[in-house]
Design a protein around this motif. Structure first.
Motif, short mmCIF file in Angstrom:
data_model
loop_
_atom_site.label_atom_id
_atom_site.label_comp_id
_atom_site.label_asym_id
_atom_site.label_seq_id
_atom_site.Cartn_x
_atom_site.Cartn_y
_atom_site.Cartn_z
N ARG A 129 0.83 -1.19 0.00
CA ARG A 129 0.00 0.00 0.00
C ARG A 129 0.87 1.26 0.00
O ARG A 129 0.57 2.24 -0.69
N GLN A 130 1.96 1.23 0.75
CA GLN A 130 2.86 2.39 0.80
C GLN A 130 3.48 2.67 -0.56
O GLN A 130 3.62 3.83 -0.96
N GLN A 131 3.85 1.61 -1.28
CA GLN A 131 4.44 1.79 -2.60
C GLN A 131 3.42 2.41 -3.56
O GLN A 131 3.75 3.28 -4.38
N LEU A 132 2.19 1.96 -3.48
CA LEU A 132 1.16 2.44 -4.40
C LEU A 132 0.70 3.86 -4.05
O LEU A 132 0.27 4.61 -4.92
N HIS A 133 0.78 4.23 -2.79
CA HIS A 133 0.42 5.59 -2.39
C HIS A 133 1.46 6.59 -2.86
O HIS A 133 1.14 7.73 -3.18
N GLY A 134 2.72 6.18 -2.93
CA GLY A 134 3.78 7.09 -3.34
C GLY A 134 4.46 7.73 -2.15
O GLY A 134 3.98 7.69 -1.01
N LYS A 135 5.62 8.32 -2.41
CA LYS A 135 6.42 8.96 -1.38
C LYS A 135 6.97 10.26 -1.94
O LYS A 135 7.52 10.28 -3.04
N SER A 136 6.83 11.35 -1.21
CA SER A 136 7.17 12.68 -1.72
C SER A 136 8.67 12.90 -1.78
O SER A 136 9.23 13.73 -1.06
N GLN A 137 9.30 12.15 -2.64
CA GLN A 137 10.73 12.30 -2.91
C GLN A 137 10.98 12.11 -4.39
O GLN A 137 10.21 11.42 -5.07
N LEU A 138 12.05 12.72 -4.88
CA LEU A 138 12.43 12.53 -6.28
C LEU A 138 13.38 11.35 -6.40
O LEU A 138 14.14 11.05 -5.48
N LEU A 139 13.31 10.69 -7.53
CA LEU A 139 14.16 9.53 -7.78
C LEU A 139 15.62 9.93 -7.68
O LEU A 139 16.05 10.90 -8.32
N PRO A 140 16.42 9.24 -6.86
CA PRO A 140 17.83 9.61 -6.73
C PRO A 140 18.60 9.33 -8.01
O PRO A 140 18.25 8.43 -8.78
N LEU A 141 19.66 10.11 -8.22
CA LEU A 141 20.47 9.93 -9.43
C LEU A 141 21.19 8.59 -9.41
O LEU A 141 21.34 7.94 -10.44
#
Length: 313
Positions: A129-141
């Motif tokens: 569920r956490q993965q599908l909700h998303g997380k307010s971070q940008l993909l790291p380089l």
């Protein structure tokens, strides 16, 4: 992103409006997707026989204080081990006929409900569920390990689904569900990827609205090169071509590796349309905005002979 936009604002004189990440469809509540599982009880008149084939340990595990509050992933693993053990018990000649019939009835019921247990895990397990909700971070380089491990974890869950479909209970029970979920939780790659795509889409949509309103020819009146055009060329080559384009490509590589596995995992789930919008939909919109953005620069290069294929000094 900040360096590129601030330089475009100064050199091209644009003022993008305030923006927000691309909106995501709402995930249905987990409780609305849960299926009740049959809670079957075994009449152990022949308790010695069940001990002989290993059922007693499983029954004790389910009846323990921890067994009564199992997570959906642990409950699925328990159900799979129970199916494996029931089939084993029914192959034992020492099991009396009345108990054999009772075990066969339980096996039949458990076979019919095992996919419900699998979907309960997909729909309600906290990590997923956490993965599908998303997380307010940008993909790291950096993060090749995160991508490889996350892809392997999704592949493992797909192997589990395939083993359940094939009713291969030994193979399904042998898959370490907790390890796969642990990898997804540790790296959060799926959660970050979808938010990062939606963030970039919102940012680039706003930037494009301001940039595409400009006529490229204003930077080279009468086909004459200007200092403004020269600075714009540097901004594109140094900050977009060298820095942003590889970052966009990084998102594309993540989608190519992770989206097919995620789509396969949820292919029979009512969550699939929401997941498609959050991942594939945002990826498509991001790519459209990238193409529109690059298209303006291509027009500038054509109208003004800006030399955008050259490398900056």
């Amino acid at each position: 992103l900040t360096n590129y936009q601030s330089r475009l604002e100064r050199v091209a004189g644009i003022a993008p409006e305030r923006w927000q990440p691309l909106q995501a469809d709402t995930l249905p509540a987990a409780r609305d997707l849960l299926h009740p599982l049959p809670d079957l009880r075994l009449d152990l008149l022949d308790a010695w026989a069940s001990r002989q084939c290993g059922l007693d340990a499983l029954i004790a595990e389910r009846n323990s204080s921890l067994g009564r509050v199992q997570s959906h992933s642990l409950r699925l693993n328990y159900e799979l081990r129970l199916l494996r053990q029931l089939e084993h018990c029914l192959q034992q000649d020492s099991i009396p006929e009345p108990l054999q019939q009772q075990l066969a009835d339980i096996l039949y019921s458990k076979r019919n409900s095992i996919e419900l247990s699998f979907f309960n895990m997909l729909h309600a397990e906290q990590t997923l569920r956490q993965q599908l909700h998303g997380k307010s971070q940008l993909l790291p380089l950096a993060g090749q390990e995160a991508l490889v491990e996350s892809q392997a974890a999704l592949q493992q869950l797909n192997q589990l689904q395939n083993a359940i479909s094939a009713q291969d209970w030994p193979a399904a029970a042998a898959i370490d569900i907790e390890a796969a979920l642990g990898v997804l939780h540790r790296f959060d790659t799926l959660a970050v990827l979808q938010y990062s795509q939606r963030y970039l889409t919102g940012w680039l949509t706003s930037l494009n609205a301001a940039l595409l309103a400009l006529e490229p020819t204003q930077f080279c009146p009468n086909q004459r090169s200007t200092e403004q055009l020269s600075i714009l060329t540097t901004v594109f080559l140094k900050f977009f071509a060298e820095e942003l384009q590889p970052y966009f490509n990084l998102h594309q590589r993540h989608m190519q590796a992770l989206w097919p596995e995620l789509q396969q995992l949820y292919r029979h789930s009512p969550l699939l349309p929401v997941i498609e919008q959050r991942y594939a939909g945002s990826a498509t919109q991001l790519q459209q905005e990238i193409l529109a953005h690059v298209g303006w620069w291509q027009q500038l290069n054509s109208d003004c002979a800006a030399g955008l294929t050259q490398r900056p000094d």
